[in-house]
Structure formats: C-alpha cells, structure tokens
Design a protein around this motif. Structure first.
Motif, PDB file in Angstrom:
ATOM      1  N   ASP A   1       0.826  -1.202   0.000  1.00 46.16           N
ATOM      2  CA  ASP A   1       0.000   0.000   0.000  1.00 46.16           C
ATOM      3  C   ASP A   1       0.865   1.258   0.000  1.00 46.16           C
ATOM      4  OD1 ASP A   1      -2.305  -1.540  -0.032  1.00 46.16           O
ATOM      5  OD2 ASP A   1      -2.721  -1.276   2.114  1.00 46.16           O
TER       6      ASP A   1
ATOM      7  N   ASP B   1       2.234   2.714  -4.922  1.00 48.34           N
ATOM      8  CA  ASP B   1       1.837   3.937  -5.611  1.00 48.34           C
ATOM      9  C   ASP B   1       3.083   4.510  -6.294  1.00 48.34           C
ATOM     10  OD1 ASP B   1       1.071   6.470  -6.439  1.00 48.34           O
ATOM     11  OD2 ASP B   1       0.062   6.978  -4.568  1.00 48.34           O
TER      12      ASP B   1
ATOM     13  N   SER C   1      -0.775   6.156 -14.118  1.00 49.82           N
ATOM     14  CA  SER C   1      -0.511   5.040 -13.205  1.00 49.82           C
ATOM     15  C   SER C   1      -0.405   3.702 -13.942  1.00 49.82           C
ATOM     16  CB  SER C   1      -1.617   4.963 -12.149  1.00 49.82           C
ATOM     17  OG  SER C   1      -2.876   4.772 -12.767  1.00 49.82           O
TER      18      SER C   1
ATOM     19  N   ARG D   1       7.270   9.354 -14.017  1.00 46.56           N
ATOM     20  CA  ARG D   1       7.365   9.839 -12.637  1.00 46.56           C
ATOM     21  C   ARG D   1       8.512  10.834 -12.617  1.00 46.56           C
ATOM     22  NH1 ARG D   1       8.451   5.290  -8.050  1.00 46.56           N
ATOM     23  NH2 ARG D   1      10.451   4.883  -9.047  1.00 46.56           N
TER      24      ARG D   1
ATOM     25  N   ASP E   1      -0.417  -5.371  -9.631  1.00 51.84           N
ATOM     26  CA  ASP E   1      -0.945  -5.161  -8.289  1.00 51.84           C
ATOM     27  C   ASP E   1      -1.144  -6.490  -7.558  1.00 51.84           C
ATOM     28  OD1 ASP E   1      -1.852  -3.266  -6.329  1.00 51.84           O
ATOM     29  OD2 ASP E   1      -3.913  -3.895  -6.764  1.00 51.84           O
TER      30      ASP E   1
ATOM     31  N   ALA F   1       4.285   8.019  -5.470  1.00 49.52           N
ATOM     32  CA  ALA F   1       4.388   8.443  -4.068  1.00 49.52           C
ATOM     33  C   ALA F   1       5.705   8.049  -3.402  1.00 49.52           C
ATOM     34  CB  ALA F   1       3.212   7.875  -3.280  1.00 49.52           C
TER      35      ALA F   1
END
Length: 144
Positions: free
Chosen positions: A19, A23, A42, A48, A67, A26
């Motif tokens: 989690d 991302d 994404s 990025r 994922d 992030a």
C-alpha cells in the motif's frame, strides 16, 4: 551489464507494505533521498518526475505494474545517475515468518562515466536507504 539486488524484511503485513510502495508516484513519501515525486498516470508508460533533496531531478517510466503480484518495474529516462539502460523492479512478497514482508529491489544497468564498482555501490546504497526508511516507517506506525 551490472546487476544490484537488495532484499529486506519488514515486520508488517505484505499488503500494508505494498500500500505504501505500490503507488508509483508516491516514492517521496517513503524514500529519504526524494524531496518530491509526482506521476503522470498510473499505467505502464506513465512518467514519474522526482526531485531529490540535493535538487537533482530524474524522470522514470513505469514499464510494468502488477498489483496482484505486488511489483512494478521502471526505467530511467533522464537524470544525473551515471548509468545507461537502467531497469529496476520493486517487489513485495510475504516473508517466511508471516506476517512479515520481504521487499526486493533489483536493478540492471550499464555504468557510464564512473567505475562499475562505484556505480553498483551507489545504486545499492539508494535501494538500501529506501528499504531501511520503509522498515522504520512501517514498524513505527504498523498497519495490518
């Protein structure tokens, strides 16, 4: 071509670790060398943009994202790192001593403008710093 691999165990649920790591945009929330990060999308092909704490900037491209298997791979598009053909994968798995997670960060690249051993050490230290910071963050604030 050089290859670097850093593996660390984190005393947290693998999904909780994913989690945080999963991302793509992030990474600044958990890697200590990155001051700012933002992703333009994404899905594979997304870029990025990173600003390091020293002011340097990098652009990375998401190459693969899974994922369900908890991993993504990316390449370096531009930046000051002394590498060419850089390709990296960040993977979270359940550790043998559940509910811990194993984080595996691997990279393959060609060193440029610096000795191969120096570049391998640099990349390894980047990966290790990230995993260490992630471990500290998740064990200080466990999420299950």
């Amino acid at each position: 071509m050089s290859k670097v691999q850093v593996i660390g165990t984190i005393a947290a649920n693998p999904q909780a670790v994913w989690d945080v790591i999963g991302d793509f945009g992030a990474i600044a929330k958990w890697h200590p060398a990155i001051a700012d990060s933002r992703a333009e999308g994404s899905r594979p092909g997304a870029l990025r943009r990173l600003t390091l704490k020293n002011g340097d900037r990098l652009v990375e491209r998401l190459e693969e994202f899974n994922d369900g298997e908890r991993y993504y791979s990316y390449s370096l598009v531009e930046g000051p790192l002394p590498v060419a053909e850089y390709y990296s994968t960040l993977h979270v798995r359940a550790a043998y001593d559940a509910p811990s997670a194993t984080v595996e960060w691997t990279g393959a690249f060609t060193a440029k403008d610096a000795p191969e051993s120096d570049v391998e050490h640099l990349i390894q230290s980047i990966y290790q710093a990230g995993i260490d910071a992630l471990r500290q963050q998740l064990t200080a604030n466990p999420r299950s």
